[in-house]
Design a protein around this motif. Structure first.
Motif, PDB file in Angstrom:
ATOM      1  N   TYR A  88       0.910  -1.103  -0.054  1.00 31.14           N
ATOM      2  CA  TYR A  88      -0.079  -0.050  -0.078  1.00 31.14           C
ATOM      3  C   TYR A  88       0.972   1.333   0.023  1.00 31.14           C
ATOM      4  O   TYR A  88       0.207   2.264  -0.497  1.00 31.14           O
ATOM      5  CB  TYR A  88      -1.106  -0.091   1.289  1.00 31.14           C
ATOM      6  CG  TYR A  88      -0.226   0.246   2.602  1.00 31.14           C
ATOM      7  CD1 TYR A  88      -0.132   1.262   3.221  1.00 31.14           C
ATOM      8  CD2 TYR A  88       0.173  -1.107   3.211  1.00 31.14           C
ATOM      9  CE1 TYR A  88       0.502   1.491   4.602  1.00 31.14           C
ATOM     10  CE2 TYR A  88       0.611  -0.857   4.489  1.00 31.14           C
ATOM     11  CZ  TYR A  88       0.649   0.176   5.308  1.00 31.14           C
ATOM     12  OH  TYR A  88       1.496   0.253   6.418  1.00 31.14           O
ATOM     13  N   GLU A  89       2.036   1.235   0.753  1.00 27.48           N
ATOM     14  CA  GLU A  89       3.018   2.434   0.577  1.00 27.48           C
ATOM     15  C   GLU A  89       3.532   2.681  -0.993  1.00 27.48           C
ATOM     16  O   GLU A  89       3.727   3.882  -1.242  1.00 27.48           O
ATOM     17  CB  GLU A  89       4.020   2.105   1.617  1.00 27.48           C
ATOM     18  CG  GLU A  89       3.626   2.219   2.921  1.00 27.48           C
ATOM     19  CD  GLU A  89       4.776   1.773   3.929  1.00 27.48           C
ATOM     20  OE1 GLU A  89       5.907   1.285   3.478  1.00 27.48           O
ATOM     21  OE2 GLU A  89       4.760   2.218   4.984  1.00 27.48           O
ATOM     22  N   LEU A  90       3.802   1.477  -1.567  1.00 29.21           N
ATOM     23  CA  LEU A  90       4.086   1.602  -3.089  1.00 29.21           C
ATOM     24  C   LEU A  90       3.259   2.177  -3.839  1.00 29.21           C
ATOM     25  O   LEU A  90       3.525   2.988  -4.724  1.00 29.21           O
ATOM     26  CB  LEU A  90       4.425   0.217  -3.579  1.00 29.21           C
ATOM     27  CG  LEU A  90       5.005   0.061  -4.874  1.00 29.21           C
ATOM     28  CD1 LEU A  90       6.689   0.468  -4.856  1.00 29.21           C
ATOM     29  CD2 LEU A  90       4.789  -1.466  -5.094  1.00 29.21           C
ATOM     30  N   ARG A  91       2.069   1.980  -3.737  1.00 31.66           N
ATOM     31  CA  ARG A  91       1.046   2.706  -4.386  1.00 31.66           C
ATOM     32  C   ARG A  91       0.735   3.784  -4.033  1.00 31.66           C
ATOM     33  O   ARG A  91       0.510   4.745  -4.969  1.00 31.66           O
ATOM     34  CB  ARG A  91      -0.340   1.789  -4.122  1.00 31.66           C
ATOM     35  CG  ARG A  91      -0.376   0.488  -4.659  1.00 31.66           C
ATOM     36  CD  ARG A  91      -1.866  -0.124  -4.469  1.00 31.66           C
ATOM     37  NE  ARG A  91      -1.840  -1.518  -5.476  1.00 31.66           N
ATOM     38  CZ  ARG A  91      -3.169  -2.196  -5.287  1.00 31.66           C
ATOM     39  NH1 ARG A  91      -4.060  -1.605  -4.813  1.00 31.66           N
ATOM     40  NH2 ARG A  91      -3.197  -3.103  -6.031  1.00 31.66           N
ATOM     41  N   LYS A  92       1.189   4.469  -2.824  1.00 30.10           N
ATOM     42  CA  LYS A  92       1.107   5.849  -2.421  1.00 30.10           C
ATOM     43  C   LYS A  92       2.158   6.613  -3.194  1.00 30.10           C
ATOM     44  O   LYS A  92       2.022   7.509  -3.710  1.00 30.10           O
ATOM     45  CB  LYS A  92       0.967   6.077  -1.115  1.00 30.10           C
ATOM     46  CG  LYS A  92      -0.627   5.641  -0.532  1.00 30.10           C
ATOM     47  CD  LYS A  92      -0.514   5.936   1.126  1.00 30.10           C
ATOM     48  CE  LYS A  92      -1.978   5.771   1.810  1.00 30.10           C
ATOM     49  NZ  LYS A  92      -1.782   5.689   3.100  1.00 30.10           N
ATOM     50  N   LYS A  93       3.405   6.193  -2.749  1.00 33.07           N
ATOM     51  CA  LYS A  93       4.594   6.731  -2.961  1.00 33.07           C
ATOM     52  C   LYS A  93       5.046   6.632  -4.495  1.00 33.07           C
ATOM     53  O   LYS A  93       5.706   7.800  -5.125  1.00 33.07           O
ATOM     54  CB  LYS A  93       5.814   6.290  -2.458  1.00 33.07           C
ATOM     55  CG  LYS A  93       5.849   6.293  -0.879  1.00 33.07           C
ATOM     56  CD  LYS A  93       6.953   5.857  -0.182  1.00 33.07           C
ATOM     57  CE  LYS A  93       7.140   6.081   1.317  1.00 33.07           C
ATOM     58  NZ  LYS A  93       8.027   5.470   2.336  1.00 33.07           N
ATOM     59  N   PHE A  94       4.887   5.721  -5.291  1.00 35.69           N
ATOM     60  CA  PHE A  94       5.058   5.692  -6.646  1.00 35.69           C
ATOM     61  C   PHE A  94       3.874   5.589  -7.379  1.00 35.69           C
ATOM     62  O   PHE A  94       3.787   4.686  -8.532  1.00 35.69           O
ATOM     63  CB  PHE A  94       5.931   4.261  -6.806  1.00 35.69           C
ATOM     64  CG  PHE A  94       7.257   4.445  -5.971  1.00 35.69           C
ATOM     65  CD1 PHE A  94       7.991   5.093  -6.774  1.00 35.69           C
ATOM     66  CD2 PHE A  94       7.225   3.558  -4.864  1.00 35.69           C
ATOM     67  CE1 PHE A  94       9.638   5.137  -5.743  1.00 35.69           C
ATOM     68  CE2 PHE A  94       8.616   3.923  -4.294  1.00 35.69           C
ATOM     69  CZ  PHE A  94       9.479   4.505  -4.541  1.00 35.69           C
ATOM     70  N   ALA A  95       2.633   6.348  -7.142  1.00 35.11           N
ATOM     71  CA  ALA A  95       1.386   6.212  -8.053  1.00 35.11           C
ATOM     72  C   ALA A  95       1.579   6.698  -9.338  1.00 35.11           C
ATOM     73  O   ALA A  95       1.364   5.939 -10.217  1.00 35.11           O
ATOM     74  CB  ALA A  95       0.515   7.082  -7.391  1.00 35.11           C
ATOM     75  N   ASN A  96       2.330   7.925  -9.567  1.00 35.45           N
ATOM     76  CA  ASN A  96       2.664   8.137 -10.856  1.00 35.45           C
ATOM     77  C   ASN A  96       3.378   7.044 -11.879  1.00 35.45           C
ATOM     78  O   ASN A  96       3.105   6.864 -12.841  1.00 35.45           O
ATOM     79  CB  ASN A  96       3.265   9.317 -11.161  1.00 35.45           C
ATOM     80  CG  ASN A  96       2.422  10.820 -10.503  1.00 35.45           C
ATOM     81  OD1 ASN A  96       1.193  10.397 -10.526  1.00 35.45           O
ATOM     82  ND2 ASN A  96       2.990  11.789  -9.846  1.00 35.45           N
ATOM     83  N   GLU A  97       4.332   6.591 -11.168  1.00 31.26           N
ATOM     84  CA  GLU A  97       5.108   5.554 -12.086  1.00 31.26           C
ATOM     85  C   GLU A  97       4.411   4.293 -12.247  1.00 31.26           C
ATOM     86  O   GLU A  97       4.402   3.811 -13.273  1.00 31.26           O
ATOM     87  CB  GLU A  97       6.486   5.108 -11.148  1.00 31.26           C
ATOM     88  CG  GLU A  97       7.388   6.532 -11.260  1.00 31.26           C
ATOM     89  CD  GLU A  97       8.972   6.150 -10.360  1.00 31.26           C
ATOM     90  OE1 GLU A  97       8.739   4.830  -9.846  1.00 31.26           O
ATOM     91  OE2 GLU A  97       9.438   7.125 -10.066  1.00 31.26           O
TER      92      GLU A  97
END
Length: 79
Positions: free
Chosen positions: A17-26
């Motif tokens: 879930y942190e990956l989806r927040k931090k790297f949402a644009n990528e």
């Protein structure tokens, strides 16, 4: 999941879930690239967005590492 910076080899441990927040644009760019590649490859059988998205997230590390131009890559999944 362990993310590694390609330049500095710095390791960052994050949850999904942190990956989806931090790297949402990528992730959006990677998914668009994956979707376009998938639609071009299988033009004879048209898939809906939902099944393409399921396939994308099923193999997220490979897709993130191979369809992105990010400075980081996913080294390992931690469950």
């Amino acid at each position: 999941m362990i993310l590694v910076n390609k330049r500095t080899l710095e390791k960052l441990e994050v949850f999904c879930y942190e990956l989806r927040k931090k790297f949402a644009n990528e992730i959006q760019v990677v998914f668009a690239s994956y979707r376009q590649t998938h639609l071009n490859k299988f033009s004879y059988k048209i898939k809906d967005n939902h099944s393409i998205k399921q396939d994308f997230y099923f193999n997220l590390p490979w897709n993130f590492n191979h369809f992105s131009n990010s400075t980081r890559y996913i080294e390992k999944l931690l469950w």
